[in-house]
Design a protein around this motif. Structure first.
Motif, short mmCIF file in Angstrom:
data_model
loop_
_atom_site.label_atom_id
_atom_site.label_comp_id
_atom_site.label_asym_id
_atom_site.label_seq_id
_atom_site.Cartn_x
_atom_site.Cartn_y
_atom_site.Cartn_z
N TRP A 150 6.33 -7.56 6.34
CA TRP A 150 5.42 -7.77 5.22
C TRP A 150 4.00 -8.00 5.74
O TRP A 150 3.02 -7.57 5.13
CB TRP A 150 5.88 -8.95 4.36
CG TRP A 150 5.04 -9.08 3.13
CD1 TRP A 150 5.19 -8.42 1.96
CD2 TRP A 150 3.87 -9.91 3.00
NE1 TRP A 150 4.19 -8.78 1.09
CE2 TRP A 150 3.37 -9.68 1.70
CE3 TRP A 150 3.21 -10.80 3.83
CZ2 TRP A 150 2.23 -10.33 1.22
CZ3 TRP A 150 2.08 -11.44 3.36
CH2 TRP A 150 1.60 -11.20 2.06
N PRO A 154 1.97 -5.08 3.85
CA PRO A 154 2.22 -5.93 2.68
C PRO A 154 2.48 -5.13 1.41
O PRO A 154 1.88 -4.08 1.20
CB PRO A 154 0.94 -6.76 2.55
CG PRO A 154 -0.01 -6.27 3.55
CD PRO A 154 0.64 -5.28 4.43
N TYR A 157 3.06 -7.87 -4.01
CA TYR A 157 2.35 -9.13 -4.18
C TYR A 157 1.07 -8.89 -4.98
O TYR A 157 0.66 -7.75 -5.17
CB TYR A 157 1.98 -9.72 -2.81
CG TYR A 157 0.88 -8.93 -2.14
CD1 TYR A 157 1.14 -7.71 -1.55
CD2 TYR A 157 -0.44 -9.42 -2.10
CE1 TYR A 157 0.13 -6.97 -0.96
CE2 TYR A 157 -1.45 -8.67 -1.51
CZ TYR A 157 -1.16 -7.46 -0.94
OH TYR A 157 -2.14 -6.72 -0.37
N ALA A 172 8.61 -6.48 -1.88
CA ALA A 172 8.09 -7.23 -0.74
C ALA A 172 9.06 -7.15 0.43
O ALA A 172 8.67 -6.97 1.58
CB ALA A 172 7.83 -8.69 -1.14
N ASN A 175 9.43 -3.48 2.08
CA ASN A 175 8.11 -2.86 2.21
C ASN A 175 8.22 -1.66 3.15
O ASN A 175 9.29 -1.41 3.72
CB ASN A 175 7.10 -3.88 2.71
CG ASN A 175 7.48 -4.43 4.05
OD1 ASN A 175 7.50 -3.72 5.04
ND2 ASN A 175 7.84 -5.71 4.10
N ILE A 385 -2.44 -10.70 8.24
CA ILE A 385 -1.79 -9.89 7.22
C ILE A 385 -2.67 -8.64 7.11
O ILE A 385 -3.85 -8.74 6.78
CB ILE A 385 -1.76 -10.58 5.85
CG1 ILE A 385 -1.18 -11.99 5.97
CG2 ILE A 385 -0.94 -9.75 4.85
CD1 ILE A 385 -1.32 -12.79 4.69
#
Ligand code: HDD
Ligand code: HEM
Ligand code: HEM
Lengths: 441, 334
Positions: A150, A154, A157, A172, A175, A385
């Protein structure tokens, strides 16, 4: 601030890297335990029980080391990456909560039967416990790989009030990179387990000890090692295609492509020079990369120059680790292939050089795992991220340097001690050898 | 259900996980604390044999609780662990030492007594730090400003948390001892059951007095009264049924349940209570994750927690059948 961040990064990387040595072994060992227990249930030969009991004893040492090095990790995300955990904790914490509720609990409960229940439960209950431990360990790997994936790609979300909010659990979890990464990681773990077991069995055979056990172990481990080793570049190819689509800068850095070109070569070796944007001593197959990536030997390959410099990962590190992983992979195919060939010709017992070589191969898959992860994680930089949060914005601001230095030193000492004790004790156990099990009461 | 019900539901799920950690790993830690009092290697070995198969599964409740906190109160974990970073790492070090020591007491019998003492040290460290932090939570934490905890150790020093630690050690040791006796009713104990019972009585009284002195405002909540009544019943019941195998342990569980009621009741709805400035307190209303996350956690918790309890119970039954009790677990490991 820079040094604080650096210590947090190194501390997290080192503790995870050491932790990973043990779960990866657990994953491989539980596979072989399930196989031998199933064979025992089907054929009721004492030999299988002896083998399984032996593997369970090794597992006990590996498992406790995995637990000891793992306990810190979920909390260290909160402790060292406070801004990250308040930003993304609702999502990532949910995945870790799911992992502990479904996988850790299952594995650590049923492993009690594996360790202490051999003569207290029926063979079927014992087999079922082995299976549940196997499932628990692999489920655990799935959750953590999903959480890590993730971060790389990502999905599922939304950002509400400056925080990450889970909008779709399935998206999620699954992914873009989870499934392929999971396949690659699990295949790597089985390869690791198979080569560990083959190495141990080869020592016995070379010394003329425990012949029956050693031959059976090699007959199980070598073909599995070969299958996994051959599967790995194929899975790896699909993995890199995924990286190409979703993290293009990372892909360009892996392959060492600074300038966009048509008909790019697939490099097997080289020393990247980020400053001058060239690869020194480059050696490889012309046009192969274009062929692999687009199906056309003259296809277009986008280089790092197409991306802003501040979004480049450290090209040196990840080019090198990636190519090291591939070389190790090729070496392991060769070793496992030779073993299966010798076995097929019935010459394994007499090939003393080969048997003496096998134990020295044990570290290779561990090394491949480490460099693989270092490439994947450093390749995600500068993002914690991808395209959502930078690593430099993620750390805990309140931690003073001296506390971080103390914790880093402490973790280094404790984790090294655990590794040292575990390796020594496994060696001792292996030297003692598998004991024929007592007859069933 | 509305947002507030989800917030309350998840609060109790988190609190329940911490309670299961205290109840289940509590007897492992309690036995750990008793190990130095066992005079011979055989005696401490017998004690360790009761918990060897279970401590890891019990410890998982701590990870579950921690992960739930991580998910449900994203700000809390970073703030708290950033402030008590080194003590927290010592707590983890204690867990690590205990894990390795319990395992290696079987693999390295030559140094068994040493491993037992290391397990005792680990257990003492783990329970000591956890209890002290519990005491600090009950008092309220020292904030420097809204959202920032103090970094000065002196701000965390207070008599009440110390009292909680000392009393908690005694109660955990009692919990461990009664558990050991429920497994092996006739075995000799490292400390006499009666002596330790008096210890529990004194610890509870001291705790009550401390509570009246430092936290009088929470004592009149209904949960506090119910909790104190359960504690008293657990202690009195244990005395009445001291000779009946298994019953002292059941009553000890009742005592812990009472303590849990008292503690949860006086903390709710705070997740990070502030001592001097109540307005800085983080509550379930100010620091909960969004409703969708809470709903997910609650659903999963309601389904999975009973399942885990069921198989844990099954495994206890299988491994502790009376005909198996005399077996030495070391036979299958080393
Ligand atoms: C025994 C271990 C092992 C072996 C032999 C290989 N790998 Fe690997 N590789 C891993 C163990 C591993 C790993 C440690 O498990 C990684 C780290 C992250 C991941 O997804 O798996 C990894 C990562 C990884 C990535 C990066 C994914 C990312 O950055 O997100 C790619 C593209 C490949 N591998 C491709 C390959 C190829 C083409 C191989 C050809 C021989 C290969 N791997 C052999
Ligand atoms: C929730 C999951 C994870 C988070 C939040 C996370 C985050 C991070 C961060 C912040 C770093 C430091 C970056 C850097 O040093 O460049 C890092 C490094 C690293 N991580 Fe991850 N990661 C996660 C999962 C994993 C997993 C599952 C593995 C697998 C073993 C892993 C392996 C590594 C490694 C080997 C490094 C070392 C790089 C170095 O030496 O600095 N991580 N990770
Ligand atoms: C951020 C990354 C990670 C975190 C937070 C983490 C956390 C933990 C924790 C807390 C434990 C102890 C559980 C117990 O007490 O039984 C553990 C053990 C374990 N972990 Fe990790 N872990 C991480 C990375 C990984 C990776 C990458 C894998 C595998 C692909 C993995 C697989 C396992 C397994 C199978 C165990 C069981 C114990 C063992 O055999 O070692 N973990 N982990």
């Amino acid at each position: 601030m820079l040094t604080e961040l650096l210590i947090s990064r190194i501390q997290f990387g080192v503790s995870l890297g050491i932790h990973y040595l043990f779960p990866v072994t657990t994953l491989g060992l539980t596979l072989f335990i399930v196989i031998t227990e199933t064979l025992y249930l089907a054929r009721r030969k004492e030999l299988y029980r002896t083998i399984s009991s032996f593997l369970v004893k090794i597992l006990a040492l590996v498992f406790v080391a995995g637990v000891a090095t793992g306990l810190l990790l979920p909390f260290s995300i909160g402790a060292n990456w406070a801004r990250f955990s308040s930003y993304a904790g609702a999502l990532l914490g949910s995945l870790i909560a799911l992992e502990s509720l479904t996988a850790f609990a299952l594995e650590s409960a049923f492993i009690a039967i594996l360790f202490f229940g051999r003569d207290r439960v029926s063979p079927v209950t014992y087999w079922l416990s082995a299976l549940l431990v196997f499932v628990g360990a692999h489920l655990s790997a799935f959750w953590i790989v999903a959480a890590n994936s993730w971060l790389q790609t990502p999905a599922g979300y939304a950002i509400v009030d400056g925080r990450v909010v889970l909008t779709n659990l399935i998206e999620a979890l699954l992914n873009h990179s989870t499934l392929i990464r999971f396949a690659h990681v699990i295949t790597a773990a089985w390869l690791t387990g198979a080569l560990l077991i083959a190495g141990i069995a080869a020592t016995y055979l070379a010394r003329g000890q425990h012949g029956a056990v050693a031959r059976k172990l090699l007959a199980l481990a070598l073909p599995l090692a070969l299958a996994a080793a051959v599967a790995q570049p194929i899975i790896g190819h699909f993995h890199i295609m995924q990286v190409l689509h979703h993290n293009p800068e990372k892909d360009a850095a892996y392959e060492g492509i600074f300038k966009s070109v048509d008909g790019a070569p697939l490099l097997a070796f080289g020393i990247p020079d980020e400053q001058h944007q060239v690869i020194h001593f480059a050696a490889g197959a012309p046009r192969l990369l274009s062929l692999l990536e687009s199906g056309d030997p003259m296809g277009h390959v986008t280089g790092l120059e197409a991306f802003p410099c501040e979004n480049w990962p450290p090209v040196n590190v990840i080019f090198t680790t990636f190519h090291l992983m591939i070389m190790l992979g090729v070496a392991m195919i060769a070793v496992a292939g030779l073993g299966v060939f010798l076995m097929w010709r019935g010459r394994l017992d007499s090939s003393r050089t080969y048997l003496r070589l096998l134990p020295w191969v044990i570290p290779l898959p561990y090394l491949a795992n480490q460099v693989g992860w270092i490439g994947a994680e450093i390749g995600r930089q500068p993002w914690i991220i991808y395209k959502v949060m930078r690593t430099s914005e993620a750390s805990t601001v309140t931690l003073p340097l001296w506390q971080l230095s103390v914790s880093f030193a402490g973790i280094l000492i404790v984790y090294s001690a655990i590794t040292f004790i575990t390796v020594l004790s496994i060696r001792k156990l292996v030297q003692k050898g598998p004991l024929p099990s007592l007859p069933q009461e | 259900m509305d947002l507030q019900s989800y917030q309350t539901g998840v609060y109790f799920l988190v609190s329940l996980s911490f309670f299961l950690f205290a109840l289940l790993d509590g007897f492992d830690l309690g036995i750990g604390l008793l190990l130095p009092f066992a005079r011979t290697r055989e005696a401490s070995g017998r004690l360790v044999a009761h918990i060897a198969p279970f401590w890891d599964g019990n410890e998982i409740w701590l990870i579950i609780a921690g992960a739930l906190v991580f998910a449900a109160y994203p700000v809390l974990l970073g703030m708290l662990l950033g402030a008590i970073y080194l003590p927290f790492l010592l707590f983890i070090a204690g867990l690590i030492v205990r894990a390795m020591a319990l395992e290696y007491s079987y693999h390295d019998p030559a140094r068994q007594r040493l491993w037992h003492l290391a397990a005792a040290g680990g257990s003492g460290l783990v329970s000591g730090i956890a209890l002290y932090v519990l005491g600090v939570f009950l008092l309220g934490l020292p904030f420097e400003s809204a959202g920032v905890l103090s970094q000065h150790p002196a701000d965390y020093a207070a008599p009440f948390p110390l009292l909680v630690t000392l009393a908690g050690w005694v109660i955990l040791a009692w919990h461990g001892l009664t558990y050991a006796l429920s497994q092996a009713p006739a075995a000799a104990t490292p400390i006499s059951l009666r002596t330790l019972w008096w210890g529990v009585v004194s610890a509870s009284l001291a705790l009550l007095i401390g509570w009246i002195l430092w936290l009088p405002q929470t004592l009149w909540r209904p949960s506090a009264l119910i909790g104190i009544a359960c504690c008293a019943a657990g202690i009195a019941g244990a005395r009445l049924f001291l000779q009946r195998p298994g019953w002292a342990f059941r009553f000890s569980c009742l005592t812990l349940t009472g303590l849990w009621t008292l503690i949860t009741g006086s903390l709710y709805p705070a997740v990070l209570p502030a001592r001097l400035h109540p307005e800085w307190t983080l509550t379930i209303a100010s620091d909960s994750a969004p409703a969708s996350t809470l709903k997910l956690l609650l659903t999963l918790g309601l389904i999975l927690v009973p399942i885990i309890i069921a198989y844990t119970w099954f495994i206890h039954r299988v491994l502790c059948r009376p005909k198996n009790r005399s077996r030495n677990p070391a036979d299958s490991l080393a």
